[in-house]
Design an enzyme around this catalytic site. Structure first.
Site, PDB file in Angstrom:
ATOM      1  CB  ILE A  48      -0.728   0.053   1.597  1.00  0.00           C
ATOM      2  CG1 ILE A  48      -2.062  -1.192   1.036  1.00  0.00           C
ATOM      3  CG2 ILE A  48      -1.572   1.181   1.277  1.00  0.00           C
ATOM      4  CD1 ILE A  48      -2.384  -0.825  -0.015  1.00  0.00           C
TER       5      ILE A  48
ATOM      6  CB  SER B  79      -2.257  -5.372  -0.464  1.00  0.00           C
ATOM      7  OG  SER B  79      -2.819  -5.695   0.033  1.00  0.00           O
TER       8      SER B  79
ATOM      9  CE  LYS C 257      -0.892  -5.667   5.195  1.00  0.00           C
ATOM     10  NZ  LYS C 257      -1.266  -4.861   3.708  1.00  0.00           N
TER      11      LYS C 257
ATOM     12  CE  LYS D  24      -9.726  -8.764   8.969  1.00  0.00           C
ATOM     13  NZ  LYS D  24      -9.485  -8.098   7.589  1.00  0.00           N
TER      14      LYS D  24
ATOM     15  CB  ILE E 134      -3.058   2.762   5.637  1.00  0.00           C
ATOM     16  CG1 ILE E 134      -2.745   3.572   4.839  1.00  0.00           C
ATOM     17  CG2 ILE E 134      -4.103   1.738   5.257  1.00  0.00           C
ATOM     18  CD1 ILE E 134      -3.827   4.658   4.296  1.00  0.00           C
TER      19      ILE E 134
END
Length: 211
Positions: A2, A167, A76, A118, A114
């Site tokens: 990203i 990504s 993440k 979730k 960003i």
């Protein structure tokens, strides 16, 4: 992934100066070389730094004095963060706090963080750490607005999205491998609905938020 695409879009839209901050020297070199190869004439600088290192991040941003900061650094991977939750807190919470504070101290007009879908009523460590970071940025944004008579010194904006195709950490490569192996394709629940967007769409959303 990203972050590098955001850099590419920022250059495409005519930024005069760009600073790329990355803790992986390999990733940093790859991104900067690709950007310079476009020959846009933009001044592209780079620094090896980790968002967890508050003093280093403050130093880097104070030196560059950015107008806008895009904060894409995060851990993440949901199952890994459930196990190594302390690392998620260091990066996603304290790393975000460091970037937000450093951006404000450096005189930036905006910071875009960003986040993730979730973070909506979070039930995972990823969601909880990102929501915490959002709340800190929201509180700082509100404080700047409260102090300002005409216009806040800096705006802090969070952008949430979920499954971004291609990504880092995307579930799609796993699905592809499962299909190529003849299945089965693992889903969390038969009634689960997944929504996907491309990296380009995600990054254009981030840049739109910055306006």
């Amino acid at each position: 992934s990203i972050g590098s695409e955001i850099c590419d879009r920022v250059i495409a839209f005519g930024a005069q100066r760009l600073m790329v901050v990355e803790h992986s020297e390999v990733a940093l070199h790859t991104v900067v070389e690709a950007l310079k190869a476009k020959g846009t004439g933009a001044a592209i600088d780079s620094r090896i730094a980790d968002v967890r290192d508050r003093e280093r991040i403050f130093g880097v941003l104070a030196e560059f004095k950015p107008d806008i900061v895009f904060h894409a650094a995060a851990l993440k991977h949901v199952p890994l963060l459930e196990r190594d939750w302390g690392e998620g807190i260091k990066t996603n919470v304290f790393g975000s706090v460091n970037v937000a504070d450093a951006a404000a101290a450096a005189g930036a007009t905006a910071m875009v963080m960003i986040s993730t879908d979730k973070a909506i009523e979070p039930v995972s460590v990823l969601g909880a750490t990102k929501r915490f970071a959002e709340m800190y940025c929201q509180a700082l944004d509100a404080e700047f607005a409260r102090r300002a008579h005409l216009r806040p010194a800096m705006r802090l904006i969070a952008v949430r999205f979920g499954n971004v195709l291609a990504s880092n950490g995307s579930v799609v490569p796993k699905f592809k491998a499962q299909i190529e192996a003849g299945g089965p394709v693992t889903v969390t629940h038969p009634d689960m609905v997944r929504y996907f967007m491309t990296i380009r769409e995600a990054c254009d959303l981030v840049l739109t938020a910055a306006t």
